[in-house]
Scaffold this active site. Structure first.
Site, PDB file in Angstrom:
ATOM      1  CG  ASN A   1       5.602  11.469  48.194  1.00 56.28           C
ATOM      2  OD1 ASN A   1       6.531  11.386  49.232  1.00 56.28           O
ATOM      3  ND2 ASN A   1       5.728  12.238  47.193  1.00 56.28           N
TER       4      ASN A   1
ATOM      5  N   GLY B   1      18.441  15.181  42.348  1.00 55.48           N
ATOM      6  CA  GLY B   1      16.834  15.306  42.484  1.00 55.48           C
ATOM      7  C   GLY B   1      16.564  13.977  43.640  1.00 55.48           C
TER       8      GLY B   1
ATOM      9  CE  LYS C   1     -13.329  19.272  55.705  1.00 54.14           C
ATOM     10  NZ  LYS C   1     -14.058  19.085  56.940  1.00 54.14           N
TER      11      LYS C   1
ATOM     12  CG  ASP D   1      10.816  14.944  35.078  1.00 54.76           C
ATOM     13  OD1 ASP D   1      11.761  15.152  35.404  1.00 54.76           O
ATOM     14  OD2 ASP D   1      10.479  13.708  35.140  1.00 54.76           O
ATOM     15  CB  ILE D   2      12.161  19.246  38.982  1.00 55.14           C
ATOM     16  CG1 ILE D   2      11.040  19.961  39.511  1.00 55.14           C
ATOM     17  CG2 ILE D   2      13.340  20.164  39.505  1.00 55.14           C
ATOM     18  CD1 ILE D   2      10.694  19.700  40.964  1.00 55.14           C
TER      19      ILE D   2
ATOM     20  CE  LYS E   1      11.329   6.188  37.042  1.00 57.22           C
ATOM     21  NZ  LYS E   1      10.733   6.123  38.178  1.00 57.22           N
TER      22      LYS E   1
HETATM   23  O1  PMT Z   1      12.742  11.099  51.783  1.00 52.87           O
HETATM   24  P1  PMT Z   1      13.259   9.531  52.443  1.00 52.87           P
HETATM   25  O2  PMT Z   1      12.019   9.151  53.390  1.00 52.87           O
HETATM   26  O3  PMT Z   1      14.468   9.501  53.014  1.00 52.87           O
HETATM   27  O4  PMT Z   1      12.850   8.517  51.276  1.00 52.87           O
HETATM   28  C1  PMT Z   1      13.869   8.619  50.109  1.00 52.87           C
HETATM   29  C2  PMT Z   1      13.457   8.482  48.660  1.00 52.87           C
HETATM   30  C3  PMT Z   1      12.631   6.985  48.865  1.00 52.87           C
HETATM   31  C4  PMT Z   1      12.423   9.356  48.428  1.00 52.87           C
HETATM   32  C5  PMT Z   1      14.356   8.621  47.524  1.00 52.87           C
HETATM   33  O5  PMT Z   1      15.371   7.565  48.054  1.00 52.87           O
HETATM   34  C6  PMT Z   1      14.105   8.449  46.247  1.00 52.87           C
HETATM   35  O6  PMT Z   1      13.706   7.516  45.883  1.00 52.87           O
HETATM   36  N1  PMT Z   1      13.644   9.331  45.754  1.00 52.87           N
HETATM   37  C7  PMT Z   1      13.045   9.568  44.268  1.00 52.87           C
HETATM   38  C8  PMT Z   1      11.637   9.612  44.506  1.00 52.87           C
HETATM   39  C9  PMT Z   1      10.975   9.678  43.077  1.00 52.87           C
HETATM   40  O7  PMT Z   1      10.210  10.313  43.047  1.00 52.87           O
HETATM   41  O8  PMT Z   1      11.249   8.730  42.201  1.00 52.87           O
HETATM   42  P2  PMT Z   1      10.670   8.888  40.819  1.00 52.87           P
HETATM   43  O9  PMT Z   1      11.188   7.439  40.226  1.00 52.87           O
HETATM   44  O10 PMT Z   1       9.145   9.045  40.861  1.00 52.87           O
HETATM   45  O11 PMT Z   1      11.518   9.907  40.202  1.00 52.87           O
HETATM   46  C10 PMT Z   1      12.548   9.967  39.265  1.00 52.87           C
HETATM   47  C11 PMT Z   1      13.320  11.139  39.389  1.00 52.87           C
HETATM   48  O12 PMT Z   1      12.580  12.267  39.024  1.00 52.87           O
HETATM   49  C12 PMT Z   1      13.752  11.676  40.674  1.00 52.87           C
HETATM   50  O13 PMT Z   1      15.070  11.983  40.833  1.00 52.87           O
HETATM   51  C13 PMT Z   1      12.569  12.455  41.146  1.00 52.87           C
HETATM   52  O14 PMT Z   1      13.175  13.694  42.079  1.00 52.87           O
HETATM   53  C14 PMT Z   1      12.497  13.027  39.562  1.00 52.87           C
HETATM   54  N2  PMT Z   1      11.128  13.839  39.513  1.00 52.87           N
HETATM   55  C15 PMT Z   1      10.105  12.974  39.458  1.00 52.87           C
HETATM   56  C16 PMT Z   1       8.934  13.681  39.133  1.00 52.87           C
HETATM   57  C17 PMT Z   1       9.099  14.998  38.629  1.00 52.87           C
HETATM   58  N3  PMT Z   1       7.776  15.666  38.363  1.00 52.87           N
HETATM   59  N4  PMT Z   1      10.065  15.633  38.591  1.00 52.87           N
HETATM   60  C18 PMT Z   1      11.053  15.251  39.029  1.00 52.87           C
HETATM   61  O15 PMT Z   1      12.117  15.792  39.222  1.00 52.87           O
END
Ligand code: PMT
Length: 401
Positions: A207, A270, A286, A303-304, A334
């Site tokens: 991403n 996170g 490949k 999910d961390i 969330k």
């Molecule tokens: O890195 P930049 O370019 O500065 O951009 C910043 C950002 C947009 C990445 C940042 O502000 C942001 O929104 N980070 C969270 C991105 C994300 O994965 O959001 P989510 O809504 O999908 O996840 C929710 C939370 O669960 C997050 O804290 C994520 O780290 C955590 N997560 C998600 C999936 C997973 N398998 N494990 C996780 O821990």
């Protein structure tokens, strides 16, 4: 930095927080500083020069063109006298005037005429603090080497809640001594950047996260005195000072790097954009074009954030939420589903959130909400860290949960 023997010129401008300045003068003097006060016309609507004269022990200056005062310590001498200039409260008005180099009243003239460091403690309504003009003026002042203290986050005189409150006198004094280590002695683990989930030896699912936000959070935590382990996905950023960095690529690697460091952590943030899914299998070679549609089977990643939040004792857990719609309901969902203490939510899309210098955050807790309007990711990180410091309960209490 010791304040003992420091000559501090305090500029007071016209905001309700001016009522805290006698306390501020007292605290500075207790720390050993010699304080002289200059007031703007607006400040006199909130507090009298006599009060500040009584607590500072010196005559308070209010006008640039004051023949009597100039016969004593003239404004240029006053500007030379100061080791440090502190403007508290600093209104949006004075910030704008300083940014534009005005010299039509005593305080703005002194700032132009001094070689001392200038520190400003903004105080204003949260919407004003978020206004683009104010943000840009602050950036101009910082670029010229001035220091912006705070503002604090919390209840405001106007009845609203948010960022814009002048820091408390103790906090200002602490910051003049050096950035206040509000999280000293605490350990944090922070994740940042994207994850790359390999498809074959040359391709991956990823991403657009640049890691800027997560690195800014790690830096702000370290500035606040915390010991920070930063687990970073594939990004091209320098490691912030005072932060220990561990590079990973996939969500599973990120989880194991976090798990290896979380045992003694007091907090977890996170910020990483972790891939929710990864290819079920990794092709050894490949993948070649076949002229047919290609189907990739994906399996869910761990999910961390939720894994860390299930730990007992539980660290203080802050997640991010990247949303394209229904920001508040998705973020609150969330917060609950993942067991976080706070969720910082941002809208993402084309040139928004991901890979930008600035951003906007809505921070939600079970019973609280802060709006942090558009500003640099560094400023957002500092405000988020101020919120974290305010919301973290004493360690003993958390361990009982
Ligand atoms: O890195 P930049 O370019 O500065 O951009 C910043 C950002 C947009 C990445 C940042 O502000 C942001 O929104 N980070 C969270 C991105 C994300 O994965 O959001 P989510 O809504 O999908 O996840 C929710 C939370 O669960 C997050 O804290 C994520 O780290 C955590 N997560 C998600 C999936 C997973 N398998 N494990 C996780 O821990």
């Amino acid at each position: 930095m010791t304040l003992n023997g420091r000559r501090i010129l305090l500029g007071v401008t016209g905001g309700i927080a001016a009522y805290k300045t006698p306390e501020l003068v007292r605290r500075l003097r207790e720390a050993g500083a010699d304080v002289r006060v200059v007031m703007s016309a607006g400040a006199e609507a909130f507090i009298t020069p006599l009060t500040l004269q009584a607590v500072s022990g010196h005559r308070v200056r209010t006008h640039l063109l004051d023949a009597e005062a100039e016969a004593g310590m003239g404004h240029i001498e006053l500007a030379r006298w100061a080791d440090q200039v502190l403007i508290a409260p600093a209104t949006a008005q004075v910030i704008a005037r300083l940014a534009h180099g005005f010299a039509d009243d005593l305080l703005s003239t002194l700032v132009l005429a001094t070689e001392a460091g200038v520190w400003i403690a903004p105080a204003m309504n949260r919407v004003m603090w978020d206004a683009r003009a104010v943000r840009e003026n602050c950036r101009v002042l910082e670029a010229r080497g001035m220091h912006v203290l705070g503002p604090g986050v919390g209840d405001q005189a106007c009845g609203e809640q948010g960022a814009g409150r002048m820091l408390e006198p103790d906090e200002i004094v602490g910051q003049l001594r050096g950035r206040e280590p509000v999280l000293a002695g605490l350990r944090f683990v922070v994740t940042a950047g994207p994850t790359h989930e390999p498809i074959d030896p040359v391709r991956f699912l990823g991403n657009r996260s640049s890691g800027r936000m997560g690195f800014a959070v790690a830096e702000a935590l370290a500035e606040a005195g915390a010991r920070v382990d930063l687990v970073a996905g594939p990004v091209r950023l320098a490691t912030p000072p005072g932060v220990e960095r561990f590079d990973v690529a996939t969500a599973e690697e990120m989880l194991s790097a976090v798990s290896a460091r979380i045992d003694h952590a007091d907090g977890f943030v996170g910020v990483a954009a972790v891939a929710d899914y990864r290819p079920a299998s990794l092709a050894g070679d490949k993948i070649k074009k076949s002229g047919q549609p290609l189907t990739l089977q994906l399996v869910e990643n761990p999910d961390i954030l939720a894994t860390v939040a299930r730990r007992r004792p539980k660290p203080f857990v802050v997640g991010f939420a990247a949303e394209t719609r229904d920001l508040e309901s998705a973020a609150r969902g969330k917060l609950k589903a993942k067991g976080a203490d706070l969720i910082a939510a941002n809208r993402v899309g084309q040139n928004r959130g991901f890979d930008t210098e600035d951003n906007t955050l809505e921070v939600f807790g079970a019973d609280c909400h802060w709006s942090l309007g558009n500003r640099s990711k560094r400023d957002l990180a500092r405000e988020l860290v101020a919120i974290i410091a305010e919301r973290m309960q004493p360690k003993e209490h958390r361990n009982q949960q």
